[in-house]
Design a protein around this motif. Structure first.
Motif, PDB file in Angstrom:
ATOM      1  N   GLY A 143       6.234  57.804  -5.704  1.00 39.93           N
ATOM      2  CA  GLY A 143       4.936  57.133  -5.697  1.00 39.93           C
ATOM      3  C   GLY A 143       4.493  56.563  -4.361  1.00 39.93           C
ATOM      4  N   ALA A 144       5.078  57.044  -3.241  1.00 45.01           N
ATOM      5  CA  ALA A 144       4.665  56.515  -1.939  1.00 45.01           C
ATOM      6  C   ALA A 144       3.275  57.027  -1.568  1.00 45.01           C
ATOM      7  N   ASP A 145       2.397  56.134  -1.121  1.00 37.89           N
ATOM      8  CA  ASP A 145       1.089  56.567  -0.620  1.00 37.89           C
ATOM      9  C   ASP A 145       1.197  56.849   0.883  1.00 37.89           C
ATOM     10  N   GLU A 146       0.078  57.270   1.499  1.00 35.60           N
ATOM     11  CA  GLU A 146       0.089  57.629   2.919  1.00 35.60           C
ATOM     12  C   GLU A 146       0.619  56.508   3.795  1.00 35.60           C
ATOM     13  N   ASN A 147       0.185  55.305   3.488  1.00 33.11           N
ATOM     14  CA  ASN A 147       0.570  54.136   4.279  1.00 33.11           C
ATOM     15  C   ASN A 147       2.074  53.890   4.222  1.00 33.11           C
ATOM     16  N   SER A 148       2.635  53.949   3.010  1.00 30.43           N
ATOM     17  CA  SER A 148       4.076  53.757   2.862  1.00 30.43           C
ATOM     18  C   SER A 148       4.852  54.887   3.511  1.00 30.43           C
ATOM     19  N   LEU A 149       4.352  56.111   3.337  1.00 28.03           N
ATOM     20  CA  LEU A 149       5.008  57.257   3.966  1.00 28.03           C
ATOM     21  C   LEU A 149       5.113  57.035   5.462  1.00 28.03           C
ATOM     22  N   PHE A 150       4.031  56.575   6.043  1.00 25.43           N
ATOM     23  CA  PHE A 150       3.955  56.369   7.480  1.00 25.43           C
ATOM     24  C   PHE A 150       4.995  55.356   7.954  1.00 25.43           C
ATOM     25  N   TRP A 151       4.966  54.171   7.344  1.00 24.08           N
ATOM     26  CA  TRP A 151       5.811  53.076   7.833  1.00 24.08           C
ATOM     27  C   TRP A 151       7.245  53.155   7.327  1.00 24.08           C
ATOM     28  N   LYS A 152       7.425  53.658   6.115  1.00 25.62           N
ATOM     29  CA  LYS A 152       8.752  53.568   5.500  1.00 25.62           C
ATOM     30  C   LYS A 152       9.524  54.876   5.514  1.00 25.62           C
ATOM     31  N   VAL A 153       8.870  55.968   5.866  1.00 27.07           N
ATOM     32  CA  VAL A 153       9.593  57.237   5.915  1.00 27.07           C
ATOM     33  C   VAL A 153       9.446  57.913   7.280  1.00 27.07           C
ATOM     34  N   ILE A 154       8.205  58.084   7.743  1.00 27.82           N
ATOM     35  CA  ILE A 154       8.005  58.865   8.965  1.00 27.82           C
ATOM     36  C   ILE A 154       8.555  58.138  10.193  1.00 27.82           C
ATOM     37  N   ILE A 155       8.212  56.855  10.339  1.00 22.79           N
ATOM     38  CA  ILE A 155       8.691  56.124  11.528  1.00 22.79           C
ATOM     39  C   ILE A 155      10.218  56.021  11.546  1.00 22.79           C
ATOM     40  N   PRO A 156      10.853  55.530  10.468  1.00 27.36           N
ATOM     41  CA  PRO A 156      12.326  55.510  10.533  1.00 27.36           C
ATOM     42  C   PRO A 156      12.928  56.907  10.597  1.00 27.36           C
ATOM     43  N   GLY A 157      12.284  57.884   9.941  1.00 23.78           N
ATOM     44  CA  GLY A 157      12.804  59.247   9.958  1.00 23.78           C
ATOM     45  C   GLY A 157      12.753  59.857  11.352  1.00 23.78           C
ATOM     46  N   ALA A 158      11.770  59.452  12.150  1.00 21.38           N
ATOM     47  CA  ALA A 158      11.628  59.989  13.505  1.00 21.38           C
ATOM     48  C   ALA A 158      12.310  59.101  14.537  1.00 21.38           C
ATOM     49  N   SER A 159      12.986  58.057  14.078  1.00 23.11           N
ATOM     50  CA  SER A 159      13.482  57.042  15.022  1.00 23.11           C
ATOM     51  C   SER A 159      14.446  57.561  16.093  1.00 23.11           C
ATOM     52  N   PRO A 160      15.317  58.550  15.809  1.00 22.61           N
ATOM     53  CA  PRO A 160      16.153  59.019  16.916  1.00 22.61           C
ATOM     54  C   PRO A 160      15.310  59.541  18.082  1.00 22.61           C
ATOM     55  N   PHE A 161      14.250  60.263  17.757  1.00 21.34           N
ATOM     56  CA  PHE A 161      13.373  60.789  18.805  1.00 21.34           C
ATOM     57  C   PHE A 161      12.553  59.674  19.454  1.00 21.34           C
ATOM     58  N   ILE A 162      12.111  58.722  18.644  1.00 16.56           N
ATOM     59  CA  ILE A 162      11.291  57.638  19.186  1.00 16.56           C
ATOM     60  C   ILE A 162      12.109  56.819  20.183  1.00 16.56           C
ATOM     61  N   ILE A 163      13.372  56.562  19.841  1.00 20.85           N
ATOM     62  CA  ILE A 163      14.216  55.790  20.760  1.00 20.85           C
ATOM     63  C   ILE A 163      14.495  56.589  22.035  1.00 20.85           C
ATOM     64  N   THR A 164      14.747  57.878  21.887  1.00 16.88           N
ATOM     65  CA  THR A 164      14.909  58.725  23.081  1.00 16.88           C
ATOM     66  C   THR A 164      13.637  58.699  23.920  1.00 16.88           C
ATOM     67  N   GLY A 165      12.497  58.750  23.255  1.00 19.90           N
ATOM     68  CA  GLY A 165      11.216  58.682  23.963  1.00 19.90           C
ATOM     69  C   GLY A 165      11.087  57.390  24.755  1.00 19.90           C
ATOM     70  N   MET A 166      11.484  56.275  24.147  1.00 21.58           N
ATOM     71  CA  MET A 166      11.399  54.990  24.842  1.00 21.58           C
ATOM     72  C   MET A 166      12.344  54.957  26.044  1.00 21.58           C
ATOM     73  N   ARG A 167      13.528  55.501  25.857  1.00 24.93           N
ATOM     74  CA  ARG A 167      14.501  55.562  26.961  1.00 24.93           C
ATOM     75  C   ARG A 167      13.932  56.348  28.128  1.00 24.93           C
ATOM     76  N   GLN A 168      13.443  57.535  27.826  1.00 28.23           N
ATOM     77  CA  GLN A 168      12.914  58.387  28.894  1.00 28.23           C
ATOM     78  C   GLN A 168      11.684  57.756  29.516  1.00 28.23           C
TER      79      GLN A 168
END
Lengths: 263, 268
Positions: free
Chosen positions: A162-187
């Protein structure tokens, strides 16, 4: 092994590497093949560094540089992170932005300094914008890749619950992409740190580590130049290992989304 | 605990090689609180059918009704458990994973933690509430996934080969546990598997499907009392009967079709 023991061992390993590099430098400086004015020995550099630390001048310069980096880097995260996510989620935004990104990304930020100086003058604004320019693309690119590599089964499972777009964004996509996001911040931070020193050399007046090095050239003060380089390297090292290292340990390593190398 | 009706459901896939029939004219009913297994070889459309019941795919024709209401997308009347261990969110603890559906429902934090703990107790993981998925074994991860699908109290539980990637010993243990969970919760369960013994152990009725195109070959009642003994003569007889239905359609182009099915699953 305990957490503490691991930290100490990693520090010891780092110290051994640095000591070996220092020994090679010192041997070259004392070999007699180079003019001492061009290749000062480590004790001389250390002496200059302590003098600059004692009178607080290098700390002030470093503070200016850090301020510019943090400002530009934060802007890059604020722009690069949401834009990267939007590009990965919406094809029209991707189609619009990608050619622009591909065209702008290969331009070295240093090549923009003279232009930015004419547009924005000498000082903080230009250096911050150069840092922003240098840091945005790695942030954007890594986030874009990260969101595209989010495991579809997470989206499916979340959707079924039952996740809506907003929940998907904050609770799945951001944490799901976090390895790349942290690498992005490092670089992004690394690029920002490289860009700021270059920009300060010509676009900053009187303050900043880059300016110190460029200014020291006028008086053949190689010891000041090298001492500043030590500070630049040191701050970069602390950010890379301590700040981003801790961020990684608290998130993606703890979650098992990234693993430490074995053996 | 809602009944499900499946009426003349057909779905074809567009692949680079042309149109491939997925399932064709499939019809059967599932009673409220019934445990129904769908058994068939790879490519028979059993996962496709489950995905349509889950609402991830829409049938080209025909209709699926849950409790009399036509399925138009996924909804919280259904909980889904996948085969892939990676279905859990690695950034959430077992408790956090199980709480997710309740969070989406807007249940307050205190309450959802109480419910999530209760669900984890049901799958015998009460000691691992604070563990992250990567610290749990495959069997434990699948138990968290079951608890997660049950936590927001759906009427129907849909399971797509949830134990297929486990070793045989763990699988036996998980089947016992699932039978227990079902007895306690009385959910309507649709369980897809290619394992005949698993179907006989768990199901009230078994739907046997055959491929090219995926159609229902037979619906077989398993009359054995519970708990079932996999070594009893009656159990083995049921297995033999199922295998007879499956064996009739042993098909030489099996590998080719299963490759197609694999592609479609990942694209769906």
């Amino acid at each position: 092994m305990t957490e503490n023991g691991q930290t100490i061992r990693s520090l010891v390993r780092a110290a051994i590497t640095l000591a070996a590099a220092a020994a090679v430098y010192e041997a070259a400086a004392r070999s007699g093949y180079f003019a001492p004015a061009l290749l000062p020995t480590l004790p001389i550099i250390a002496h200059t560094l302590f003098a600059m630390l004692a009178d607080g001048s290098i700390i002030e310069h470093a503070a200016f540089t850090l301020y510019r980096v943090m400002f530009g880097f934060s802007l890059a995260v604020v722009v690069g992170l949401p834009l990267g996510i939007l590009m990965a989620r919406y094809r029209r935004i991707e189609h619009f932005c990608l050619p622009l990104v591909s065209a702008l990304m290969p331009i070295p930020s240093f090549a923009l300094v003279p232009l930015f100086m004419l547009w924005f003058g000498i000082g903080n604004l230009t250096t911050i914008l150069i840092v922003f320019y240098a840091a945005t693309f790695p942030m954007l690119f890594n986030t874009w890749s990260g969101v595209r590599s989010v495991n579809p089964i997470w989206l499916r499972a979340a959707g079924a619950m039952g996740a809506d777009e907003n929940s998907l964004f904050w609770k799945v996509i951001i944490p799901g992409a976090s390895p790349f996001i942290i690498t992005g911040m490092r670089q992004a931070f690394l690029r920002a740190w490289i860009a700021v020193v270059g920009a300060e050399m010509i676009a900053a007046s009187d303050w900043g580590l880059g300016w110190v090095i460029f200014d020291a050239k006028e008086f053949l003060n190689t010891d000041i130049m090298l001492a500043s380089l030590v500070v630049i390297g040191g701050i970069g090292f602390v950010f890379e290992r301590v700040v981003f290292g801790s961020l990684e340990r608290a998130t993606v390593l703890r979650w098992g989304m990234t693993r430490t190398a074995k053996g | 605990m809602l009944p499900i009706e499946i009426r003349d459901v057909t779905l074809t896939y567009d692949t680079p090689g042309g149109k491939v029939p997925g399932v064709k004219d499939v019809s059967f009913n599932i009673d409220a609180s019934e445990f129904l297994c769908i058994v068939g070889p790879s490519g028979c459309g059993k996962s496709t059918l489950l995905n349509m019941i889950a609402g991830f795919l829409a049938p080209a024709s025909g209709e699926i009704r849950i409790g009399g209401k036509a399925v138009t997308g996924h909804g919280m009347d259904r909980g889904v458990v996948f085969q892939d261990f990676a279905q859990l969110f690695p950034w959430r603890t077992a408790l956090g994973n199980v709480s997710f559906g309740l969070e989406m429902k807007g249940v307050p934090k205190q309450e959802r933690e109480t419910i999530a703990r209760e669900q984890l107790r049901l799958v015998k993981l009460e000691k691992f509430t604070g563990s992250f998925p990567h610290h749990l074994s495959g069997g434990m991860q699948q138990r968290v996934a079951i608890a997660r699908a049950l936590a927001y109290n759906p009427a129907v539980l849909l399971m797509d080969e949830p134990f297929a990637a486990l070793d045989a010993l763990t699988r036996d243990e998980m089947q016992r546990l699932l039978a227990e969970v079902w007895r306690e919760t009385r959910k309507t369960v649709i369980y897809v598997t290619h394992n005949v013994a698993e179907a006989v152990y768990l199901a009230d009725r078994v739907v046997v499907m055959t491929p090219h195109p995926g159609t229902v070959k037979a619906v077989i009642k398993i009359p054995l009392p519970r708990p079932r003994d996999p070594l009893s003569v009656e159990f083995v007889e049921c297995q033999k009967e199922l295998l007879r239905y499956l064996g009739h359609d042993a098909n030489p182009s099996e590998t080719e079709k299963s490759a197609v099915n694999g592609k479609l699953k990942s694209g769906a």
